[in-house]
Motif scaffolding. Structure first.
Motif, PDB file in Angstrom:
ATOM      1  N   TRP A 234       3.892  27.308  84.148  1.00  0.00           N
ATOM      2  CA  TRP A 234       4.183  28.210  85.261  1.00  0.00           C
ATOM      3  C   TRP A 234       3.427  29.508  85.035  1.00  0.00           C
ATOM      4  CZ3 TRP A 234       6.334  27.009  89.732  1.00  0.00           C
ATOM      5  CH2 TRP A 234       7.086  25.837  89.805  1.00  0.00           C
ATOM      6  N   MET A 235       2.818  30.004  86.109  1.00  0.00           N
ATOM      7  CA  MET A 235       2.015  31.224  86.029  1.00  0.00           C
ATOM      8  C   MET A 235       2.532  32.253  87.039  1.00  0.00           C
ATOM      9  SD  MET A 235      -0.165  30.167  83.789  1.00  0.00           S
ATOM     10  CE  MET A 235      -1.773  30.873  83.716  1.00  0.00           C
ATOM     11  N   LEU A 236       2.398  33.518  86.656  1.00  0.00           N
ATOM     12  CA  LEU A 236       2.696  34.618  87.576  1.00  0.00           C
ATOM     13  C   LEU A 236       1.403  34.907  88.343  1.00  0.00           C
ATOM     14  CD1 LEU A 236       4.656  36.964  85.152  1.00  0.00           C
ATOM     15  CD2 LEU A 236       5.596  35.375  86.836  1.00  0.00           C
ATOM     16  N   GLN A 237       1.518  34.909  89.648  1.00  0.00           N
ATOM     17  CA  GLN A 237       0.322  35.100  90.473  1.00  0.00           C
ATOM     18  C   GLN A 237       0.176  36.575  90.838  1.00  0.00           C
ATOM     19  OE1 GLN A 237       0.309  32.762  94.043  1.00  0.00           O
ATOM     20  NE2 GLN A 237      -1.901  32.835  94.180  1.00  0.00           N
ATOM     21  N   GLY A 238      -0.987  37.131  90.535  1.00  0.00           N
ATOM     22  CA  GLY A 238      -1.270  38.525  90.874  1.00  0.00           C
ATOM     23  C   GLY A 238      -0.451  39.505  90.067  1.00  0.00           C
ATOM     24  N   ALA A 239      -0.220  39.183  88.795  1.00  0.00           N
ATOM     25  CA  ALA A 239       0.620  40.048  87.949  1.00  0.00           C
ATOM     26  C   ALA A 239      -0.158  40.597  86.766  1.00  0.00           C
ATOM     27  CB  ALA A 239       1.822  39.260  87.441  1.00  0.00           C
ATOM     28  N   VAL A 240       0.364  41.702  86.223  1.00  0.00           N
ATOM     29  CA  VAL A 240      -0.205  42.346  85.044  1.00  0.00           C
ATOM     30  C   VAL A 240       0.919  42.484  84.018  1.00  0.00           C
ATOM     31  CG1 VAL A 240      -1.264  44.461  84.169  1.00  0.00           C
ATOM     32  CG2 VAL A 240      -1.879  43.629  86.433  1.00  0.00           C
ATOM     33  N   ASP A 241       0.639  42.128  82.781  1.00  0.00           N
ATOM     34  CA  ASP A 241       1.618  42.253  81.703  1.00  0.00           C
ATOM     35  C   ASP A 241       1.565  43.680  81.178  1.00  0.00           C
ATOM     36  OD1 ASP A 241       3.279  42.039  79.516  1.00  0.00           O
ATOM     37  OD2 ASP A 241       2.240  40.328  78.630  1.00  0.00           O
ATOM     38  N   ALA A 242       2.673  44.418  81.332  1.00  0.00           N
ATOM     39  CA  ALA A 242       2.741  45.797  80.857  1.00  0.00           C
ATOM     40  C   ALA A 242       3.256  45.852  79.420  1.00  0.00           C
ATOM     41  CB  ALA A 242       3.641  46.621  81.771  1.00  0.00           C
ATOM     42  N   GLY A 243       3.585  44.694  78.850  1.00  0.00           N
ATOM     43  CA  GLY A 243       4.084  44.643  77.469  1.00  0.00           C
ATOM     44  C   GLY A 243       5.594  44.704  77.424  1.00  0.00           C
ATOM     45  N   GLY A 244       6.159  44.097  76.406  1.00  0.00           N
ATOM     46  CA  GLY A 244       7.611  44.145  76.220  1.00  0.00           C
ATOM     47  C   GLY A 244       8.375  43.391  77.283  1.00  0.00           C
ATOM     48  N   GLY A 245       7.776  42.365  77.861  1.00  0.00           N
ATOM     49  CA  GLY A 245       8.468  41.595  78.895  1.00  0.00           C
ATOM     50  C   GLY A 245       8.495  42.280  80.249  1.00  0.00           C
ATOM     51  N   VAL A 246       7.681  43.312  80.413  1.00  0.00           N
ATOM     52  CA  VAL A 246       7.620  44.049  81.679  1.00  0.00           C
ATOM     53  C   VAL A 246       6.350  43.632  82.420  1.00  0.00           C
ATOM     54  CG1 VAL A 246       7.459  46.353  82.703  1.00  0.00           C
ATOM     55  CG2 VAL A 246       8.887  45.978  80.696  1.00  0.00           C
ATOM     56  N   PHE A 247       6.497  43.346  83.715  1.00  0.00           N
ATOM     57  CA  PHE A 247       5.365  42.918  84.527  1.00  0.00           C
ATOM     58  C   PHE A 247       5.280  43.758  85.797  1.00  0.00           C
ATOM     59  CE2 PHE A 247       6.760  39.355  81.994  1.00  0.00           C
ATOM     60  CZ  PHE A 247       5.575  38.881  81.472  1.00  0.00           C
ATOM     61  N   HIS A 248       4.055  43.928  86.283  1.00  0.00           N
ATOM     62  CA  HIS A 248       3.799  44.626  87.540  1.00  0.00           C
ATOM     63  C   HIS A 248       2.976  43.703  88.421  1.00  0.00           C
ATOM     64  CE1 HIS A 248       4.824  48.258  85.360  1.00  0.00           C
ATOM     65  NE2 HIS A 248       3.703  48.253  84.656  1.00  0.00           N
ATOM     66  N   HIS A 249       3.064  43.923  89.744  1.00  0.00           N
ATOM     67  CA  HIS A 249       2.086  43.296  90.635  1.00  0.00           C
ATOM     68  C   HIS A 249       0.728  43.902  90.295  1.00  0.00           C
ATOM     69  CE1 HIS A 249       5.501  42.494  93.544  1.00  0.00           C
ATOM     70  NE2 HIS A 249       4.907  41.322  93.444  1.00  0.00           N
ATOM     71  N   TYR A 250      -0.304  43.141  90.451  1.00  0.00           N
ATOM     72  CA  TYR A 250      -1.658  43.638  90.203  1.00  0.00           C
ATOM     73  C   TYR A 250      -1.933  44.889  91.051  1.00  0.00           C
ATOM     74  CZ  TYR A 250      -6.753  43.612  89.794  1.00  0.00           C
ATOM     75  OH  TYR A 250      -8.054  43.959  89.558  1.00  0.00           O
ATOM     76  N   ASP A 251      -1.522  44.843  92.326  1.00  0.00           N
ATOM     77  CA  ASP A 251      -1.750  45.982  93.230  1.00  0.00           C
ATOM     78  C   ASP A 251      -0.900  47.186  92.851  1.00  0.00           C
ATOM     79  OD1 ASP A 251      -3.578  44.498  94.684  1.00  0.00           O
ATOM     80  OD2 ASP A 251      -2.101  43.823  96.151  1.00  0.00           O
ATOM     81  N   CYS A 252       0.294  46.968  92.337  1.00  0.00           N
ATOM     82  CA  CYS A 252       1.159  48.094  91.933  1.00  0.00           C
ATOM     83  C   CYS A 252       0.620  48.776  90.678  1.00  0.00           C
ATOM     84  CB  CYS A 252       2.577  47.608  91.682  1.00  0.00           C
ATOM     85  SG  CYS A 252       3.446  47.072  93.162  1.00  0.00           S
ATOM     86  N   ALA A 253      -0.023  48.004  89.804  1.00  0.00           N
ATOM     87  CA  ALA A 253      -0.542  48.554  88.554  1.00  0.00           C
ATOM     88  C   ALA A 253      -1.884  49.228  88.729  1.00  0.00           C
ATOM     89  CB  ALA A 253      -0.634  47.453  87.513  1.00  0.00           C
ATOM     90  N   ALA A 254      -2.588  48.928  89.846  1.00  0.00           N
ATOM     91  CA  ALA A 254      -3.925  49.496  90.069  1.00  0.00           C
ATOM     92  C   ALA A 254      -3.831  50.991  90.260  1.00  0.00           C
ATOM     93  CB  ALA A 254      -4.576  48.853  91.291  1.00  0.00           C
ATOM     94  N   PRO A 255      -4.703  51.763  89.602  1.00  0.00           N
ATOM     95  CA  PRO A 255      -4.656  53.223  89.778  1.00  0.00           C
ATOM     96  C   PRO A 255      -5.038  53.594  91.205  1.00  0.00           C
ATOM     97  CG  PRO A 255      -6.579  52.569  88.471  1.00  0.00           C
ATOM     98  CD  PRO A 255      -5.756  51.330  88.701  1.00  0.00           C
ATOM     99  N   ARG A 256      -4.345  54.532  91.763  1.00  0.00           N
ATOM    100  CA  ARG A 256      -4.604  55.009  93.120  1.00  0.00           C
ATOM    101  C   ARG A 256      -5.475  56.253  93.041  1.00  0.00           C
ATOM    102  NH1 ARG A 256      -2.593  50.780  95.548  1.00  0.00           N
ATOM    103  NH2 ARG A 256      -0.398  50.403  95.333  1.00  0.00           N
ATOM    104  N   GLY A 257      -6.446  56.334  93.942  1.00  0.00           N
ATOM    105  CA  GLY A 257      -7.319  57.505  93.954  1.00  0.00           C
ATOM    106  C   GLY A 257      -6.644  58.697  94.602  1.00  0.00           C
ATOM    107  N   GLY A 258      -7.155  59.855  94.385  1.00  0.00           N
ATOM    108  CA  GLY A 258      -6.689  61.062  95.072  1.00  0.00           C
ATOM    109  C   GLY A 258      -5.703  61.878  94.274  1.00  0.00           C
ATOM    110  N   GLY A 259      -4.948  61.277  93.385  1.00  0.00           N
ATOM    111  CA  GLY A 259      -3.978  62.036  92.590  1.00  0.00           C
ATOM    112  C   GLY A 259      -3.003  62.789  93.466  1.00  0.00           C
ATOM    113  N   GLY A 260      -1.927  63.287  92.915  1.00  0.00           N
ATOM    114  CA  GLY A 260      -1.075  64.009  93.832  1.00  0.00           C
ATOM    115  C   GLY A 260       0.161  64.348  93.233  1.00  0.00           C
TER     116      GLY A 260
END
Length: 116
Positions: A90-116
């Protein structure tokens, strides 16, 4: 293109008189006629049913062995799981391993431009 005063409006007649129809022939020959409503609908329906461009493949990440449901730690939504026939896991689709059993969506983990 308004009718002369006192004459009936053009839209009330189903067929144009022969002299008006013949007078409009040069405009039709020049390609100035309007597309029929049926042709427009057919074109719109064809465009609506065209297959969408294939989406870029999303990265696959092996799911934790005991996982039944994995949620994104940033947005809280479920990360979709798919079975990979090649690896037979079984695979997680579009996910990023943040370590320690924590996962993010690939899009949620992507850095956003513009800062704020």
């Amino acid at each position: 293109a308004h009718p002369a005063a006192g004459s009936p409006p053009l839209c009330r007649r189903w067929y144009a008189p022969v002299d008006e129809w013949v007078a409009a022939a040069p405009a039709r020959q020049a390609g100035l006629q309007h597309a029929s409503a049926f042709a427009t609908l057919a074109h719109d329906n064809a465009a609506a049913h065209e297959p969408a461009a294939p989406a870029a493949p999303q990265p696959l990440l092996r799911a934790p062995s005991n996982a039944v449901r994995v949620e994104c730690s940033k947005c809280g939504e479920e990360i979709s799981m798919v079975f990979d026939d090649e690896s037979e896991e079984w695979m997680l689709q579009g996910a990023v391993d943040a370590g320690g059993g924590v996962f993010h969506h690939y899009d949620c983990a992507a850095p956003r431009g513009g800062g704020g």
